[in-house]
Design an enzyme around this catalytic site. Structure first.
Site, PDB file in Angstrom:
ATOM      1  N   TYR A 261      23.433 -12.519 -37.465  1.00  0.00           N
ATOM      2  CA  TYR A 261      22.240 -11.937 -36.843  1.00  0.00           C
ATOM      3  C   TYR A 261      21.024 -12.311 -37.675  1.00  0.00           C
ATOM      4  CZ  TYR A 261      18.785  -8.460 -35.435  1.00  0.00           C
ATOM      5  OH  TYR A 261      17.648  -7.850 -34.992  1.00  0.00           O
TER       6      TYR A 261
ATOM      7  N   GLU B 119      14.209 -13.049 -32.466  1.00  0.00           N
ATOM      8  CA  GLU B 119      15.573 -12.658 -32.847  1.00  0.00           C
ATOM      9  C   GLU B 119      16.605 -13.652 -32.342  1.00  0.00           C
ATOM     10  OE1 GLU B 119      17.423  -8.370 -32.314  1.00  0.00           O
ATOM     11  OE2 GLU B 119      17.949  -9.586 -30.570  1.00  0.00           O
TER      12      GLU B 119
END
Ligand code: GDP
Ligand code: MN
Length: 362
Positions: A100, A183
């Site tokens: 992530y 992101e």
């Protein structure tokens, strides 16, 4: 403004972040047309503005053999109440591990907050709650346009080094695109390298004009088509289709329609130097609106050649009556071609607009 995944990925790719091979489709037929050139194992991803699409049925694994049928099914589905209008069909990555990475703004410190986690794919809030050690953070002043190398090394810790450049580039995206969130979840490793398998980009609404994003929203099919051709195109509520070249001439035509108590259905500015092909597309586009009863083409030939315009009008082959006013370069030839094909031509704008208004009300 939150971009859809395929839009966000496109931006990230422009900054050198690897993304999977893909096609963006708006119908199952479009996928069928691409079947020859896509890999056998693919993922169909519904492009809807919600998180957790995987769990909501918006991410579907497919093969070349069943992809079109599965795309059909996905187009019929609603994902968390939203219709699926666009699907991103991607090569299915042989994922080794999911990470992530994200950049946001920390409003209290007025710095960029960089998050990296060894556990991607799932939602980061859960990771932070259940395994807080898996999440690493760093902050840097927004005036800095690069993350220092030592900071990236710290963030990545034991993770593969190839992820470093991706995080560095994600920060460039964040800065250059006026983002409030950039992101990648999951950021994946494969034997062939690292990829952004999912992407999210939220652009600060105050920066939309600078980023040229707002104008892409809520476009009708025809407006999107117009954009593709580089036409300025606007839909209105009347019965007259308007084609002009240059904003001034097009607006003047609209003013005159209003002056003669007519109403335009739409207007299209073909821009400078339109050739036969462009004019043909323009006429077809304007004629495609069902409420258009008559079309006025009001063009001034400068770089644009009237004979090209005439050929474009003729080759468009639309049903509505077209009233033409042409002046300038190669005017004679243009007029001759149109006359041969039986088009109504008028010498002045006033005459042409008046005739169009009459035709529309008749
Ligand atoms: P989200 O649920 O809306 O966040 O959609 P994602 O694009 O993140 O996909 C959800 C999950 O589907 C990912 O975390 C992966 O586990 C899986 N997934 C997505 N793309 C691929 C792929 O190309 N290959 C494999 N094996 N899994 C994928
Ligand atoms: Mn995701």
């Amino acid at each position: 403004m939150k971009l859809l995944e395929f839009e966000a990925k496109k931006v990230m790719a422009e900054f050198g972040i690897p993304i999977p091979e893909h096609v963006v489709i708006r119908s199952p037929g479009e996928l069928a047309a691409h079947l020859g050139s896509i890999p056998d194992a693919i993922v169909l991803k519904a492009q809807v503005d919600v998180g957790g699409r995987g769990k909501a049925g918006g991410i579907v694994m497919a093969t070349r053999a069943d992809a079109v049928r599965k795309a059909e099914e996905l187009f019929r589905k609603q994902i968390k109440g939203l219709p699926v209008q666009v699907i991103l069909a991607e090569e299915r990555l042989p994922i080794q591990h999911e990470y992530y990475a994200s950049i946001t703004v920390n409003r209290s410190t007025k710095q960029a907050l960089i998050l990296f986690a060894d556990a991607g794919g799932v939602d980061i809030e859960t990771v932070a709650r259940e395994t807080p050690d898996a999440v690493r953070t760093a902050s840097i002043p927004l005036l800095m346009h690069e993350i220092p190398a030592f900071m990236i090394r710290d963030l990545l810790h034991g993770a593969p080094k190839e992820l470093g450049p991706v995080v560095a580039r994600l920060y460039q995206v964040f800065c250059r695109k006026d983002a409030i969130l950039a992101e990648i979840n999951p950021l994946v490793t494969t034997l062939r390298g690292v990829y952004a398998a999912d992407a999210k980009l939220i652009v600060d609404d105050n920066a939309l004009a600078r980023q040229g994003i707002a104008i892409n929203r809520d476009l009708t099919e025809r407006e999107r088509e117009a954009e593709k051709h580089g036409f300025s195109y606007v839909e209105l509520n009347g019965q007259i289709g308007v084609i002009g070249n240059g904003a001034g001439l097009t607006m003047a035509t609209l003013d005159l329609i209003d002056y003669f108590d007519g109403q335009a259905a739409n207007f299209l500015d073909v821009g400078g130097g339109a050739d036969q092909e462009r004019v043909m597309h323009a006429v077809r586009l304007v004629a495609g609106v069902p409420s258009v009863r008559v079309i006025i083409v009001n063009l001034l030939g400068g770089i644009t050649r009237c004979d090209e315009v005439a050929k474009g009008i003729i080759s468009a082959g639309v049903n509505q009556k077209i009233i033409v006013r042409l002046a300038g370069t190669n005017e004679e030839e243009g007029r001759r071609l149109l006359a041969e094909s039986g088009y109504e031509m008028l010498d002045t704008m006033e005459q042409a607009v008046k005739a169009a208004v009459q035709e529309a009300s008749g």
